[in-house]
Design a protein around this motif. Structure first.
Motif, PDB file in Angstrom:
ATOM      1  N   ARG A  98      79.207  -3.206  96.114  1.00 41.70           N
ATOM      2  CA  ARG A  98      79.060  -3.501  94.607  1.00 41.70           C
ATOM      3  C   ARG A  98      79.553  -2.235  93.576  1.00 41.70           C
ATOM      4  NH1 ARG A  98      74.759  -5.820  94.953  1.00 41.70           N
ATOM      5  NH2 ARG A  98      73.407  -4.305  94.275  1.00 41.70           N
ATOM      6  N   TYR A  99      78.610  -1.201  94.376  1.00 47.54           N
ATOM      7  CA  TYR A  99      78.859   0.096  93.347  1.00 47.54           C
ATOM      8  C   TYR A  99      80.220   0.458  93.469  1.00 47.54           C
ATOM      9  CZ  TYR A  99      73.928   0.051  93.460  1.00 47.54           C
ATOM     10  OH  TYR A  99      72.224  -0.244  93.666  1.00 47.54           O
ATOM     11  N   GLU A 100      80.842   0.262  94.569  1.00 52.69           N
ATOM     12  CA  GLU A 100      82.307   0.702  94.687  1.00 52.69           C
ATOM     13  C   GLU A 100      83.277  -0.053  93.809  1.00 52.69           C
ATOM     14  OE1 GLU A 100      85.949   0.897  98.054  1.00 52.69           O
ATOM     15  OE2 GLU A 100      84.008  -0.101  98.657  1.00 52.69           O
ATOM     16  N   ARG A 101      83.057  -1.471  93.593  1.00 49.64           N
ATOM     17  CA  ARG A 101      83.885  -2.429  92.515  1.00 49.64           C
ATOM     18  C   ARG A 101      83.402  -1.432  91.175  1.00 49.64           C
ATOM     19  NH1 ARG A 101      82.335  -6.377  96.231  1.00 49.64           N
ATOM     20  NH2 ARG A 101      80.769  -7.063  94.952  1.00 49.64           N
ATOM     21  N   GLN A 102      82.254  -1.268  91.108  1.00 51.50           N
ATOM     22  CA  GLN A 102      82.089  -1.064  89.651  1.00 51.50           C
ATOM     23  C   GLN A 102      82.529   0.350  89.252  1.00 51.50           C
ATOM     24  OE1 GLN A 102      77.720  -0.772  89.661  1.00 51.50           O
ATOM     25  NE2 GLN A 102      77.281  -2.983  89.543  1.00 51.50           N
ATOM     26  N   VAL A 103      82.674   1.500  90.212  1.00 50.87           N
ATOM     27  CA  VAL A 103      83.369   2.705  90.119  1.00 50.87           C
ATOM     28  C   VAL A 103      84.606   2.465  89.811  1.00 50.87           C
ATOM     29  CG1 VAL A 103      83.760   4.909  91.118  1.00 50.87           C
ATOM     30  CG2 VAL A 103      81.577   4.195  91.186  1.00 50.87           C
ATOM     31  N   ALA A 104      85.544   1.447  90.868  1.00 47.15           N
ATOM     32  CA  ALA A 104      86.838   1.202  90.588  1.00 47.15           C
ATOM     33  C   ALA A 104      87.168   0.587  89.259  1.00 47.15           C
ATOM     34  CB  ALA A 104      87.258   0.604  91.613  1.00 47.15           C
ATOM     35  N   SER A 105      86.320  -0.143  88.669  1.00 46.17           N
ATOM     36  CA  SER A 105      86.344  -0.942  87.541  1.00 46.17           C
ATOM     37  C   SER A 105      86.481   0.260  86.463  1.00 46.17           C
ATOM     38  CB  SER A 105      85.474  -1.952  87.215  1.00 46.17           C
ATOM     39  OG  SER A 105      85.417  -2.978  88.104  1.00 46.17           O
ATOM     40  N   ARG A 146      85.967   4.352 101.419  1.00 52.97           N
ATOM     41  CA  ARG A 146      86.337   3.498 100.228  1.00 52.97           C
ATOM     42  C   ARG A 146      87.722   3.872  99.470  1.00 52.97           C
ATOM     43  NH1 ARG A 146      81.467   0.770 100.895  1.00 52.97           N
ATOM     44  NH2 ARG A 146      79.986   2.086 101.539  1.00 52.97           N
ATOM     45  N   PRO A 147      88.572   3.177 100.274  1.00 54.27           N
ATOM     46  CA  PRO A 147      90.100   3.394  99.761  1.00 54.27           C
ATOM     47  C   PRO A 147      90.537   2.758  98.202  1.00 54.27           C
ATOM     48  CG  PRO A 147      90.038   1.330 101.441  1.00 54.27           C
ATOM     49  CD  PRO A 147      88.763   2.174 101.365  1.00 54.27           C
ATOM     50  N   LEU A 148      89.426   1.916  97.773  1.00 58.56           N
ATOM     51  CA  LEU A 148      89.410   1.220  96.581  1.00 58.56           C
ATOM     52  C   LEU A 148      89.140   2.274  95.249  1.00 58.56           C
ATOM     53  CD1 LEU A 148      90.275  -1.199  94.877  1.00 58.56           C
ATOM     54  CD2 LEU A 148      87.647  -1.808  94.827  1.00 58.56           C
ATOM     55  N   ILE A 149      88.210   3.016  95.800  1.00 56.37           N
ATOM     56  CA  ILE A 149      87.974   4.401  94.840  1.00 56.37           C
ATOM     57  C   ILE A 149      89.044   5.218  94.936  1.00 56.37           C
ATOM     58  CG2 ILE A 149      86.003   6.192  94.632  1.00 56.37           C
ATOM     59  CD1 ILE A 149      83.863   4.472  95.157  1.00 56.37           C
ATOM     60  N   LYS A 150      89.403   5.640  96.208  1.00 54.75           N
ATOM     61  CA  LYS A 150      90.269   6.848  96.296  1.00 54.75           C
ATOM     62  C   LYS A 150      91.539   6.377  95.305  1.00 54.75           C
ATOM     63  CE  LYS A 150      92.470   7.263 100.002  1.00 54.75           C
ATOM     64  NZ  LYS A 150      92.694   7.593 101.485  1.00 54.75           N
ATOM     65  N   TYR A 151      91.977   5.228  95.576  1.00 53.12           N
ATOM     66  CA  TYR A 151      93.166   4.986  94.833  1.00 53.12           C
ATOM     67  C   TYR A 151      93.177   4.724  93.314  1.00 53.12           C
ATOM     68  CZ  TYR A 151      95.122   4.213  99.646  1.00 53.12           C
ATOM     69  OH  TYR A 151      95.425   4.205 100.819  1.00 53.12           O
TER      70      TYR A 151
END
Length: 367
Positions: A63-70, A171-176
C-alpha cells in the motif's frame, strides 16, 4: 593570594591535600555526588527498534508502495501540464485572482504546475523513506582515516546494502515512476533555459532598412537623432557621426529596425587604411560600420581618435577601424559589418547596399 581550600569540589585542611580524593591513576572512578562529577558516563545504548506496519505487513508495504508511486505520477502529470501550458496559453492573457489581482495566466499556470511537479517528487521521496526504507540505527566506530582495498570493498558493500535497504530493486513500480518523474522534470528546465530564449533570428539580422530604397533612390545617411542628411564635406578628419537611414519612422517601424540600422560614420586618413575592400566601400577615407557589437549586441560608440579604435563599453571588445574593424581585444569574435557608401548628385552620403553580413552577435544559423 588565593586560598586553594575554597576551590570547588575540594575540602582543604590547609595542607594542600583534599580529603576524600581518589587516585585516578589506578583506574578508580569517582562516585557521583552533589559536589563531584563522574569520571565516566555509562553508554546509554540505542533505543529498541520500533517496527513499522510496512516492516511486518507485506500488504501495508504494498500500500505504501502504491502511495509513493501515486505521488511520483502526480509529479509526472504536473510536468506534462507545465509543457502544455507553456505552448498553449497566450503570454498576454490576464486573469484576476483573489487578493493578488490581475496576473498573467501563463505565469500562474507555470508556477502551479511546476510547484506540483516538485511537490510530488519531494513528498514521494519522504513517504518512501518513512515507510519503506530501513530506519534501524547503526553505530559506526571511529577509526583511522585511510584508504585501502578493504575500505573500498566495504564502501561498495555499503552501497549495495543501501540499495537493498531502499527496496528499489524489489519495488519496480517505485523505481519506474521515480525515474519517470525525475526524467520528465527535465522538460521544464529545458523549456526555461532554451525555449524562453526566443526564436532563432533566421534572416532578421541579415536584412535592414539599408537594403531597401526610398522613393526609388538610395537612402541617405542622416544624423541620429536630428534626422538631417550628411554631406561628404560635413565629415571632417577625426569627426564621428551616429547615423540612421533616411526615412526611418519609429512610429511605423519597430525599435529593432532602428537598432539593426544604427551606424557609426568616421573619416580616416586613407593612407592608414590597410584593407583595399574597406577603402572601396568608403569614399575619401569616410567609412561606415554597424554600431552593434558582435559579442552580445551592445552599442559600440566609443571612438579613440589617435589609435582609430572602437570600444564596446559593455565588455571592452575593441575593433580596429583601419583594418576592416577586426577584433583586436575582448570577447567579440567577428569584425563589425561595413556599410558601403557613396555620394549622390546633391553631395549627400548614401548607402549603395546593405551590410554584406548579418549584424550583431553570432548565432546558430550564421555561417
Amino acid at each position: 593570594m588565593s586560598d586553594s581550600s575554597n576551590l570547588p569540589g575540594q575540602h582543604g585542611d590547609g595542607t594542600g591535600e583534599s580529603r576524600g580524593a581518589v587516585d585516578l591513576s589506578a583506574g578508580h572512578h569517582l562516585e557521583a555526588s552533589p559536589d563531584r562529577l563522574p569520571a565516566h558516563f555509562p553508554n546509554p545504548g540505542l533505543p529498541p527498534h520500533q517496527h513499522r506496519h510496512g516492516d511486518d505487513d507485506p500488504a501495508a508495504a504494498k500500500r505504501y508502495e502504491r502511495q509513493v508511486a501515486s505521488l511520483f505520477l502526480m509529479s509526472m502529470v504536473a510536468t506534462v501540464l507545465f509543457a502544455v501550458a507553456y505552448f498553449a496559453i497566450d503570454d498576454q492573457s490576464v486573469i484576476t485572482l483573489p487578493i493578488i489581482g490581475n496576473v498573467l495566466a501563463l505565469h500562474v499556470a507555470l508556477g502551479v504546475t511546476l510547484g506540483l511537479s516538485l511537490l510530488g517528487i519531494g513528498l514521494g521521496a519522504v513517504h518512501w523513506a518513512k515507510t519503506l526504507m530501513s530506519d534501524e540505527e547503526v553505530v559506526e566506530e571511529r577509526h583511522p582515516q585511510r584508504s585501502s582495498e578493504e575500505d573500498r570493498e566495504g564502501f561498495v558493500a555499503i552501497l549495495e546494502e543501501g540499495a537493498e535497504s531502499s527496496q528499489i530493486q524489489r519495488r519496480p513500480l517505485i523505481k519506474y515512476t521515480l525515474g519517470g518523474a525525475l526524467g520528465l522534470f527535465a522538460i521544464p528546465l529545458g523549456l526555461q533555459l532554451v525555449g524562453s530564449l526566443g526564436p532563432l533570428p533566421g534572416n532578421d539580422l541579415s536584412t535592414s532598412l539599408w537594403d531597401s530604397r526610398i522613393n526609388g533612390r538610395k537612402r541617405r545617411l542622416v544624423r541620429d537623432p536630428e534626422g538631417t542628411a550628411i554631406r561628404l564635406s560635413d565629415v571632417t578628419m577625426g569627426s564621428v557621426f551616429h547615423v540612421l537611414p533616411e526615412g526611418i519612422d519609429e512610429t511605423e517601424q519597430p525599435l529593432n529596425e532602428k537598432v539593426k540600422a544604427s551606424v557609426l560614420l568616421v573619416r580616416l586618413d586613407e593612407a592608414k587604411i590597410k584593407s583595399a575592400r574597406q577603402r572601396s566601400w568608403g569614399i575619401d577615407g569616410v567609412v561606415a560600420y554597424s554600431k552593434i557589437c558582435t559579442h552580445v549586441g551592445c552599442p559600440v560608440g566609443l571612438y579613440e581618435q589617435q589609435t582609430h579604435h572602437l570600444l564596446c563599453p559593455c565588455h571592452q571588445s575593441t575593433f580596429d577601424m583601419t583594418d576592416d574593424c577586426k577584433v583586436i581585444f575582448g570577447p567579440a569574435k567577428r569584425p563589425l559589418p561595413q556599410l558601403k557608401i557613396s555620394v549622390d548628385g546633391a553631395g549627400y552620403l548614401v548607402a549603395d547596399q546593405g551590410f554584406a553580413e548579418p549584424v550583431g552577435p553570432s548565432f546558430w544559423e550564421r555561417g
